[in-house]
Design an enzyme around this catalytic site. Structure first.
Site, PDB file in Angstrom:
ATOM      1  N   LYS A  22     -27.259 -32.593 -17.955  1.00  0.00           N
ATOM      2  CA  LYS A  22     -28.326 -30.723 -17.419  1.00  0.00           C
ATOM      3  C   LYS A  22     -29.444 -30.213 -17.495  1.00  0.00           C
ATOM      4  O   LYS A  22     -30.170 -30.651 -17.969  1.00  0.00           O
ATOM      5  CB  LYS A  22     -27.665 -31.429 -15.939  1.00  0.00           C
ATOM      6  CG  LYS A  22     -28.680 -29.570 -14.973  1.00  0.00           C
ATOM      7  CD  LYS A  22     -27.898 -29.407 -13.510  1.00  0.00           C
ATOM      8  CE  LYS A  22     -27.148 -28.732 -13.935  1.00  0.00           C
ATOM      9  NZ  LYS A  22     -27.955 -27.113 -13.684  1.00  0.00           N
ATOM     10  N   ASN A  23     -27.954 -29.665 -18.037  1.00  0.00           N
ATOM     11  CA  ASN A  23     -28.804 -28.426 -18.840  1.00  0.00           C
ATOM     12  C   ASN A  23     -29.601 -28.437 -20.168  1.00  0.00           C
ATOM     13  O   ASN A  23     -29.711 -27.702 -21.067  1.00  0.00           O
ATOM     14  CB  ASN A  23     -27.471 -27.933 -19.007  1.00  0.00           C
ATOM     15  CG  ASN A  23     -26.976 -27.113 -17.248  1.00  0.00           C
ATOM     16  OD1 ASN A  23     -27.583 -27.210 -16.572  1.00  0.00           O
ATOM     17  ND2 ASN A  23     -25.563 -26.311 -17.289  1.00  0.00           N
ATOM     18  N   ARG A  93     -33.556 -21.632 -10.557  1.00  0.00           N
ATOM     19  CA  ARG A  93     -33.524 -21.287 -11.143  1.00  0.00           C
ATOM     20  C   ARG A  93     -33.959 -20.930 -12.935  1.00  0.00           C
ATOM     21  O   ARG A  93     -35.312 -20.529 -13.314  1.00  0.00           O
ATOM     22  CB  ARG A  93     -32.447 -20.405 -11.142  1.00  0.00           C
ATOM     23  CG  ARG A  93     -32.203 -20.201 -10.448  1.00  0.00           C
ATOM     24  CD  ARG A  93     -30.457 -18.547 -10.265  1.00  0.00           C
ATOM     25  NE  ARG A  93     -31.151 -17.653 -11.624  1.00  0.00           N
ATOM     26  CZ  ARG A  93     -31.321 -17.541 -12.254  1.00  0.00           C
ATOM     27  NH1 ARG A  93     -30.498 -18.726 -13.227  1.00  0.00           N
ATOM     28  NH2 ARG A  93     -31.601 -16.653 -13.339  1.00  0.00           N
ATOM     29  N   CYS A 117     -28.394 -16.194  -7.035  1.00  0.00           N
ATOM     30  CA  CYS A 117     -28.257 -17.796  -5.824  1.00  0.00           C
ATOM     31  C   CYS A 117     -26.671 -17.436  -6.241  1.00  0.00           C
ATOM     32  O   CYS A 117     -26.288 -16.017  -6.649  1.00  0.00           O
ATOM     33  CB  CYS A 117     -28.247 -19.011  -7.288  1.00  0.00           C
ATOM     34  SG  CYS A 117     -26.895 -18.895  -8.815  1.00  0.00           S
ATOM     35  N   ARG A 122     -28.055 -13.195 -11.445  1.00  0.00           N
ATOM     36  CA  ARG A 122     -28.731 -13.749 -12.548  1.00  0.00           C
ATOM     37  C   ARG A 122     -30.195 -13.063 -13.565  1.00  0.00           C
ATOM     38  O   ARG A 122     -30.892 -13.525 -12.901  1.00  0.00           O
ATOM     39  CB  ARG A 122     -29.241 -15.405 -11.942  1.00  0.00           C
ATOM     40  CG  ARG A 122     -27.834 -15.967 -11.130  1.00  0.00           C
ATOM     41  CD  ARG A 122     -27.225 -16.797 -12.134  1.00  0.00           C
ATOM     42  NE  ARG A 122     -27.487 -17.798 -13.302  1.00  0.00           N
ATOM     43  CZ  ARG A 122     -27.029 -18.702 -13.235  1.00  0.00           C
ATOM     44  NH1 ARG A 122     -26.809 -19.179 -11.997  1.00  0.00           N
ATOM     45  NH2 ARG A 122     -27.668 -19.521 -13.507  1.00  0.00           N
ATOM     46  N   PRO A 123     -30.178 -12.202 -13.263  1.00  0.00           N
ATOM     47  CA  PRO A 123     -31.014 -11.153 -13.866  1.00  0.00           C
ATOM     48  C   PRO A 123     -32.185 -12.461 -14.932  1.00  0.00           C
ATOM     49  O   PRO A 123     -30.885 -12.787 -15.452  1.00  0.00           O
ATOM     50  CB  PRO A 123     -30.810 -10.031 -14.153  1.00  0.00           C
ATOM     51  CG  PRO A 123     -29.899 -10.108 -14.783  1.00  0.00           C
ATOM     52  CD  PRO A 123     -29.130 -11.275 -13.841  1.00  0.00           C
ATOM     53  N   ASP A 125     -34.073 -10.454 -17.854  1.00  0.00           N
ATOM     54  CA  ASP A 125     -34.275  -9.249 -17.963  1.00  0.00           C
ATOM     55  C   ASP A 125     -34.660  -9.665 -20.050  1.00  0.00           C
ATOM     56  O   ASP A 125     -35.322  -8.602 -20.462  1.00  0.00           O
ATOM     57  CB  ASP A 125     -33.201  -7.757 -17.869  1.00  0.00           C
ATOM     58  CG  ASP A 125     -32.207  -8.315 -17.900  1.00  0.00           C
ATOM     59  OD1 ASP A 125     -31.896  -8.963 -17.726  1.00  0.00           O
ATOM     60  OD2 ASP A 125     -31.802  -7.664 -18.914  1.00  0.00           O
ATOM     61  N   ASP A 307     -18.981 -22.986 -16.779  1.00  0.00           N
ATOM     62  CA  ASP A 307     -18.881 -24.204 -15.936  1.00  0.00           C
ATOM     63  C   ASP A 307     -18.110 -25.291 -15.806  1.00  0.00           C
ATOM     64  O   ASP A 307     -18.253 -26.194 -14.950  1.00  0.00           O
ATOM     65  CB  ASP A 307     -20.247 -25.036 -16.490  1.00  0.00           C
ATOM     66  CG  ASP A 307     -21.735 -24.148 -16.781  1.00  0.00           C
ATOM     67  OD1 ASP A 307     -22.483 -24.409 -17.426  1.00  0.00           O
ATOM     68  OD2 ASP A 307     -21.588 -23.404 -15.860  1.00  0.00           O
ATOM     69  N   ARG A 399     -27.061 -31.529  -7.066  1.00  0.00           N
ATOM     70  CA  ARG A 399     -28.739 -31.334  -8.239  1.00  0.00           C
ATOM     71  C   ARG A 399     -27.885 -31.199  -9.663  1.00  0.00           C
ATOM     72  O   ARG A 399     -28.635 -31.371 -10.955  1.00  0.00           O
ATOM     73  CB  ARG A 399     -27.995 -29.326  -8.092  1.00  0.00           C
ATOM     74  CG  ARG A 399     -29.429 -29.193  -6.791  1.00  0.00           C
ATOM     75  CD  ARG A 399     -29.041 -28.046  -6.971  1.00  0.00           C
ATOM     76  NE  ARG A 399     -29.786 -26.939  -7.961  1.00  0.00           N
ATOM     77  CZ  ARG A 399     -29.905 -25.926  -8.363  1.00  0.00           C
ATOM     78  NH1 ARG A 399     -28.865 -24.601  -7.546  1.00  0.00           N
ATOM     79  NH2 ARG A 399     -30.614 -25.073  -9.574  1.00  0.00           N
TER      80      ARG A 399
HETATM   81  C1  EPZ Z   1     -27.102 -20.846 -18.183  1.00  0.00           C
HETATM   82  O1  EPZ Z   1     -27.723 -20.498 -17.020  1.00  0.00           O
HETATM   83  C2  EPZ Z   1     -26.889 -22.644 -17.162  1.00  0.00           C
HETATM   84  N1  EPZ Z   1     -27.886 -23.303 -16.889  1.00  0.00           N
HETATM   85  C3  EPZ Z   1     -25.312 -22.181 -16.366  1.00  0.00           C
HETATM   86  O2  EPZ Z   1     -25.220 -23.842 -16.014  1.00  0.00           O
HETATM   87  C4  EPZ Z   1     -24.482 -21.816 -17.265  1.00  0.00           C
HETATM   88  O3  EPZ Z   1     -23.056 -21.241 -16.755  1.00  0.00           O
HETATM   89  C5  EPZ Z   1     -24.762 -20.618 -18.226  1.00  0.00           C
HETATM   90  O4  EPZ Z   1     -26.043 -20.926 -19.000  1.00  0.00           O
HETATM   91  C6  EPZ Z   1     -24.409 -19.698 -19.212  1.00  0.00           C
HETATM   92  O5  EPZ Z   1     -23.232 -20.795 -19.554  1.00  0.00           O
HETATM   93  C7  EPZ Z   1     -29.094 -23.998 -17.123  1.00  0.00           C
HETATM   94  O6  EPZ Z   1     -29.220 -23.974 -17.932  1.00  0.00           O
HETATM   95  C8  EPZ Z   1     -29.821 -24.691 -16.315  1.00  0.00           C
HETATM   96  P1  EPZ Z   1     -27.167 -17.050 -18.797  1.00  0.00           P
HETATM   97  P2  EPZ Z   1     -28.459 -19.691 -17.264  1.00  0.00           P
HETATM   98  O7  EPZ Z   1     -28.290 -16.215 -19.365  1.00  0.00           O
HETATM   99  O8  EPZ Z   1     -29.262 -19.378 -18.627  1.00  0.00           O
HETATM  100  C9  EPZ Z   1     -26.654 -12.451 -17.924  1.00  0.00           C
HETATM  101  C10 EPZ Z   1     -24.586 -25.200 -13.951  1.00  0.00           C
HETATM  102  O9  EPZ Z   1     -23.516 -24.906 -13.238  1.00  0.00           O
HETATM  103  N2  EPZ Z   1     -28.080 -12.281 -17.365  1.00  0.00           N
HETATM  104  O10 EPZ Z   1     -26.259 -17.094 -20.199  1.00  0.00           O
HETATM  105  O11 EPZ Z   1     -29.150 -18.350 -16.099  1.00  0.00           O
HETATM  106  C11 EPZ Z   1     -26.588 -13.360 -16.299  1.00  0.00           C
HETATM  107  O12 EPZ Z   1     -25.797 -12.465 -15.032  1.00  0.00           O
HETATM  108  C12 EPZ Z   1     -25.362 -23.659 -14.199  1.00  0.00           C
HETATM  109  O13 EPZ Z   1     -24.652 -25.995 -14.738  1.00  0.00           O
HETATM  110  C13 EPZ Z   1     -28.448 -10.883 -17.910  1.00  0.00           C
HETATM  111  O14 EPZ Z   1     -27.703 -10.309 -17.586  1.00  0.00           O
HETATM  112  O15 EPZ Z   1     -27.139 -17.887 -17.490  1.00  0.00           O
HETATM  113  C14 EPZ Z   1     -24.899 -14.529 -17.103  1.00  0.00           C
HETATM  114  O16 EPZ Z   1     -23.768 -12.533 -16.024  1.00  0.00           O
HETATM  115  C15 EPZ Z   1     -24.555 -22.564 -13.441  1.00  0.00           C
HETATM  116  N3  EPZ Z   1     -29.721 -11.125 -18.026  1.00  0.00           N
HETATM  117  C16 EPZ Z   1     -25.367 -14.218 -18.267  1.00  0.00           C
HETATM  118  O17 EPZ Z   1     -25.625 -13.075 -18.579  1.00  0.00           O
HETATM  119  C17 EPZ Z   1     -30.889 -11.514 -19.091  1.00  0.00           C
HETATM  120  O18 EPZ Z   1     -32.359 -11.731 -18.868  1.00  0.00           O
HETATM  121  C18 EPZ Z   1     -24.988 -15.995 -18.429  1.00  0.00           C
HETATM  122  O19 EPZ Z   1     -26.474 -16.502 -18.730  1.00  0.00           O
HETATM  123  C19 EPZ Z   1     -29.974 -13.299 -18.959  1.00  0.00           C
HETATM  124  C20 EPZ Z   1     -28.994 -13.557 -17.886  1.00  0.00           C
END
Ligand code: EPZ
Length: 419
Positions: A22-23, A93, A117, A122-123, A125, A307, A399
């Protein structure tokens, strides 16, 4: 609202075919916006989030065809709308991943800000900071990110992300492929799904160095063409099924798997007492004992994946001994704990650490799914709980898992979907 009814039925035995990741599929579909050619994707899982992404791309004018089995054709030549609307983004998202490609190809984009979520704020920034560094002018108003590139093109530059972010790396990588000049992306995430995206972009004509490392160097090109790409196997789906067998006992072979993308998960299962064997595209697990409890600390790839945290917690709940699981990525990813405790687990939470005392047995109950991977942990618990378990709100599950009841039913689980 669909529910899953599960009654423990002993060990699991047989074979399961793993679906595409999926990811990986979601960013790969968004990459179709980068070119006016046709991107042919194979091994795509037919999941709710994939269908949502199809709707999103079609709403932007892209031509998206699918056999509704595992293949998609995405042609970006007809894109005539650079807006990703709230009603779609709020359901998924990952829609934010159209921002980079759309801005890079069309010089403007409007994407509804994804809310938080269940598992955290999930910012985005880092996504926005990186695009601004590439020259984008970004305004947030009425809940939308409104971005535009002066004279229609982003400019290559050096970007150091403040934290490792999967989505941030994917958005900026896609944007940089069409920027003027060279972009150096530092502190990148290195998840296998990012490697898969980069390899597909290279097939589309992108110039990317450093694939699989924390520093990506992208030399922008004027346009990308279509290509054919097969989505990598889903390491989290595979890990989920391995955890199910670790809990119930039995012997299961996973086909179309990618063991090299999940070495830490396999190591942890061996520590729990599983016998694991693997080839290039298969993994077998043989579990003939009660699992031994193990401590886990989540971290970014290649360390233990967030995950898989909920699924391992379900196994630790019935394992021999005590264990601790520390979640370092998301601020609210323990919502499966109260539901597991309702089934007789003995888990307490302090800050971002869960303390688990393994119990001899769980009891079936009416429980509530709260997020995708929490749903999976409840299924694992239900497979070993005495009596019947009904899991409510399993739209979360749909999902991210394709035909999970058929796949588990095929190896002996007593699991059915009820309306
Ligand atoms: C991806 O989400 C995956 N989703 C998530 O899988 C997975 O848990 C996550 O990566 C971490 O491995 C998809 O690929 C569609 P991040 P993503 O940006 O990209 C913070 C599942 O169960 N952050 O790596 O949203 C954020 O809050 C899902 O399949 C910022 O602060 O994750 C988090 O604490 C759930 N600012 C951390 O970084 C930003 O601009 C990691 O988030 C971006 C992220």
């Amino acid at each position: 609202m669909d529910k899953l009814k599960i009654v423990a039925n002993g060990a699991l035995n047989g074979e399961i075919v793993i679906s595409g990741a999926k990811n990986a599929a979601l960013p790969l579909m968004c990459a179709g916006l980068l070119s006016s050619g046709t991107l042919r994707l194979k091994n795509v899982p037919m999941l709710a989030d994939v269908k949502t992404t199809q709707k999103l791309l079609q709403g932007m004018g892209a031509r998206v065809l699918t056999d509704n089995i595992s293949e998609f054709e995405i042609n970006g030549s007809t894109v005539n709308n650079t807006c990703a609307p709230y009603d779609l983004v709020r359901t998924m998202r990952a829609s934010i991943l159209v921002l980079g490609p759309t801005l890079a190809r069309f010089g403007k984009a409007q994407v509804s800000l994804p809310g938080g979520c269940a598992i955290g704020a999930r910012p985005v920034d880092q996504h926005l900071k990186g695009l601004e560094a590439m020259g984008a002018e970004i305004v947030i108003e009425h809940g939308y990110v409104k971005a535009s590139a002066p004279d229609g093109k982003l400019k290559g530059t050096r970007i150091h992300m403040d934290m490792v972010t999967v989505g941030g790396t994917e958005n900026l990588l896609m944007a940089a492929t069409l920027a003027e000049g060279t972009t150096i992306l530092e502190n990148c995430a290195v998840e296998p799904e990012i490697v898969d995206l980069a390899e597909c972009l290279i097939k589309m004509g992108a110039k990317i160095q450093g694939v699989g490392t924390r520093t990506l160097t992208i030399e922008g090109v004027s346009e990308l063409h279509g290509c054919e790409h097969s989505v990598i196997p889903d390491r989290i789906e595979a890990g989920t099924f391995l955890c199910a067998v670790a809990a119930t006992g039995g012997k299961v072979l996973l086909r179309n798997a990618a063991p090299k993308t999940m070495e830490v998960v396999l190591d942890k299962l061996v520590q729990m007492g599983a016998v694991i064997e693997a080839g290039s595209d298969w993994i077998s697990i043989d579990m003939q004992q009660r699992p031994k409890a193990i401590d886990l600390t989540v971290d970014v790839h290649p360390d233990f994946p967030t995950d898989m945290q909920a699924q391992f917690m379900a196994v630790n709940a019935i394992a021999e001994g005590e264990s601790q699981i520390t979640e370092t990525i998301f601020e609210n990813r323990f919502m499966h704990v109260p539901e597991l405790n309702r089934m007789g687990a003995n888990i307490s939470v302090k800050g971002n650490t869960a303390m688990i005392v393994g119990v001899d047995k769980l009891s079936g109950a009416n429980v509530m799914a709260t997020d995708l991977r929490a749903s999976a942990s409840l299924i694992i618990a239900a497979l070993v709980a005495e009596g019947e378990t009904v899991i409510n709100r399993i739209y979360h599950l749909d999902r991210g898992y394709e035909n999970i009841e058929a796949k588990l039913g095929g190896v002996g689980a007593k699991i059915e979907r009820i309306r």
